[in-house]
Write a protein that holds these residues in place. Sequence first.
Motif, short mmCIF file in Angstrom:
data_model
loop_
_atom_site.label_atom_id
_atom_site.label_comp_id
_atom_site.label_asym_id
_atom_site.label_seq_id
_atom_site.Cartn_x
_atom_site.Cartn_y
_atom_site.Cartn_z
N GLN A 159 -19.71 -2.45 6.00
CA GLN A 159 -19.50 -2.31 7.44
C GLN A 159 -18.22 -3.00 7.90
O GLN A 159 -17.48 -2.48 8.72
CB GLN A 159 -20.71 -2.86 8.19
CG GLN A 159 -21.99 -2.05 7.98
CD GLN A 159 -23.19 -2.68 8.64
OE1 GLN A 159 -23.07 -3.66 9.35
NE2 GLN A 159 -24.37 -2.13 8.38
N THR A 160 -17.96 -4.19 7.34
CA THR A 160 -16.74 -4.90 7.69
C THR A 160 -15.51 -4.11 7.25
O THR A 160 -14.52 -4.00 7.99
CB THR A 160 -16.74 -6.30 7.04
OG1 THR A 160 -17.86 -7.03 7.50
CG2 THR A 160 -15.47 -7.05 7.37
N GLN A 162 -15.29 -0.88 6.74
CA GLN A 162 -15.15 0.32 7.57
C GLN A 162 -14.60 -0.01 8.94
O GLN A 162 -13.76 0.72 9.49
CB GLN A 162 -16.52 1.01 7.69
CG GLN A 162 -16.99 1.66 6.40
CD GLN A 162 -18.42 2.18 6.50
OE1 GLN A 162 -19.19 1.73 7.36
NE2 GLN A 162 -18.78 3.11 5.63
N SER A 163 -15.06 -1.12 9.51
CA SER A 163 -14.53 -1.54 10.82
C SER A 163 -13.05 -1.87 10.72
O SER A 163 -12.26 -1.55 11.63
CB SER A 163 -15.32 -2.74 11.34
OG SER A 163 -16.67 -2.41 11.52
N ARG A 164 -12.67 -2.52 9.65
CA ARG A 164 -11.25 -2.85 9.47
C ARG A 164 -10.43 -1.58 9.32
O ARG A 164 -9.32 -1.46 9.89
CB ARG A 164 -11.06 -3.72 8.24
CG ARG A 164 -9.60 -4.14 8.02
CD ARG A 164 -9.45 -5.10 6.86
NE ARG A 164 -8.08 -5.55 6.74
CZ ARG A 164 -7.11 -4.88 6.11
NH1 ARG A 164 -7.40 -3.73 5.52
NH2 ARG A 164 -5.88 -5.36 6.05
N GLU A 166 -11.12 1.34 10.60
CA GLU A 166 -11.02 1.95 11.94
C GLU A 166 -9.99 1.22 12.80
O GLU A 166 -9.22 1.85 13.55
CB GLU A 166 -12.39 1.93 12.61
CG GLU A 166 -13.42 2.82 11.91
CD GLU A 166 -14.81 2.64 12.48
OE1 GLU A 166 -14.95 1.81 13.42
OE2 GLU A 166 -15.75 3.28 11.98
N ALA A 167 -9.99 -0.11 12.69
CA ALA A 167 -9.01 -0.87 13.48
C ALA A 167 -7.59 -0.59 13.02
O ALA A 167 -6.67 -0.42 13.85
CB ALA A 167 -9.33 -2.36 13.36
N SER A 199 -6.74 -0.65 3.45
CA SER A 199 -8.07 -0.69 4.07
C SER A 199 -8.96 0.41 3.50
O SER A 199 -10.17 0.23 3.33
CB SER A 199 -7.95 -0.55 5.59
OG SER A 199 -7.48 0.75 5.95
N GLU A 401 -10.52 -9.10 16.07
CA GLU A 401 -11.73 -8.34 15.74
C GLU A 401 -12.13 -8.56 14.28
O GLU A 401 -13.31 -8.72 13.97
CB GLU A 401 -11.49 -6.85 16.01
CG GLU A 401 -11.42 -6.49 17.49
CD GLU A 401 -11.13 -5.02 17.69
OE1 GLU A 401 -10.77 -4.35 16.69
OE2 GLU A 401 -11.27 -4.53 18.82
N GLN A 402 -11.14 -8.56 13.39
CA GLN A 402 -11.43 -8.78 11.98
C GLN A 402 -11.99 -10.18 11.74
O GLN A 402 -12.92 -10.36 10.94
CB GLN A 402 -10.16 -8.57 11.15
CG GLN A 402 -9.69 -7.13 11.09
CD GLN A 402 -10.79 -6.19 10.61
OE1 GLN A 402 -11.33 -6.37 9.53
NE2 GLN A 402 -11.12 -5.19 11.43
N LEU A 405 -15.60 -10.09 12.81
CA LEU A 405 -16.44 -9.37 11.85
C LEU A 405 -16.68 -10.20 10.59
O LEU A 405 -17.79 -10.25 10.06
CB LEU A 405 -15.78 -8.04 11.49
CG LEU A 405 -15.79 -6.96 12.58
CD1 LEU A 405 -14.94 -5.78 12.16
CD2 LEU A 405 -17.21 -6.50 12.87
#
Length: 453
Positions: A159-160, A162-164, A166-167, A199, A401-402, A405
Amino acid sequence: MMLRYLAVAAVSAWSVVGVAAEVPLLTPDDVFTLALEHDPVYAAAVAEQAAGSQAYRIRRASVRPSLSANAGVARVDRRIESEFFTGGSGGAFEENYDEYNYGVSLTQPLFRWDLLSQLDIGRVEVVAAEVALKRTRQELMGRLARAYVEVLGANDGLQTAQSRREAVQRQLDQVRDQVDVGAVAITGLREAEAEFDLSEAEVIDAQLRVDDAVDQLARIIGTAAFELAPVQSVEPLQEATSRPLADWLIAAQERNTNVVAARLRAEVARLDIRTNESSRLPQLDLTASYGRNDTSESMIGQDAEEGRIGLNLTVPIFTGGANVARLDAARATYLQRSEELRAARELAESEVRTAWRTVRASKRRIAARERAMRSTRTALRAVRDGYEVGTRTLSDVLAAEQSALRAIQEFNAARHDYVVAVVDLKLAAGTVTDADIPKIDAVFTGNETGNVK
């Protein structure tokens, strides 16, 4: 509980025909029950214990009466060169006849000190088999705890990642827009693209770790179609940090299954010395038999019956030194088992100390990670506010944000480590039992279920 297992089977069935189905949400209680039914290591230990439980019965048979029966029939073709049978003619006498025999025999040991010692060894071996199964069941709980939290940790990592991604994608899109209007050089776009590629690779690696963790747990519980309940609170395991180290050390010396097993092996070695010492003693058995031998069809045959009852005394005098050598070997083995027992006690104490320190450190780490998580959230809000008023850039927001997370992931990892550390501490002390499952379940569900019987 049963509905969950039916759901697992339903998932497998629906997946065969390509129909989407919702996978069940499993808690530690659920996976432990599934593991008891599927795990090959535990199943082998159950079978081994079943075999070991017969040790006493096998040795007990040696001090009980033994009764055997025999029977036989034979066709006899006989040729005798005898002056007696041929009337002095010097020829040969020949005859053919059937011979029959049957009988029974009974032996009852009366004084066999070696067999009595073997009987005591059988009792100890039965207990040792039960201890070995208990150890395997405890180790199963430890393996499940690790496999369970590894799946959760791998999912957090995915999840981390994937979030990175996306960011970084948002940042890349912004740089492209800026390049189009000439606000950013093309080198800035290439750097953003490289960051996005990195990423993407991180997401691939994270997904691989998830797949490996799921497979590891699936080998134990027999299915890969599941979702796992996440950590809610570690408070149900608070007892592990409240008990002093001295209590855990005392428990380890008495209940650690490796120590208990070593103690039983030393006891078997001691009894083996007694067994070999008894080889010098006389042995007294009661014997009884009955038999019949029928050769009446022969010219010189008979139909005989015989019954016997008596005592058989054996006094060892000299066995070539074998008994002395076996006794010396038994004494050396007992010394070996005594040293192994001492080593097991020292190892158990060392494992308890290490696990106890790990539990306490994990507890403090949870508190530190929780503070870090709150701080990064506060920092993220501040950066976002700055971005709204133009004092912070999008890169600053993405970095914040990173950090937030990662702080969440590390907080969850600290709680996962704490659960494993508590199980390891209880395993080292030998106090982990099925009664701990509801407490562990409460960590992930918020309430004690207690489904395992």
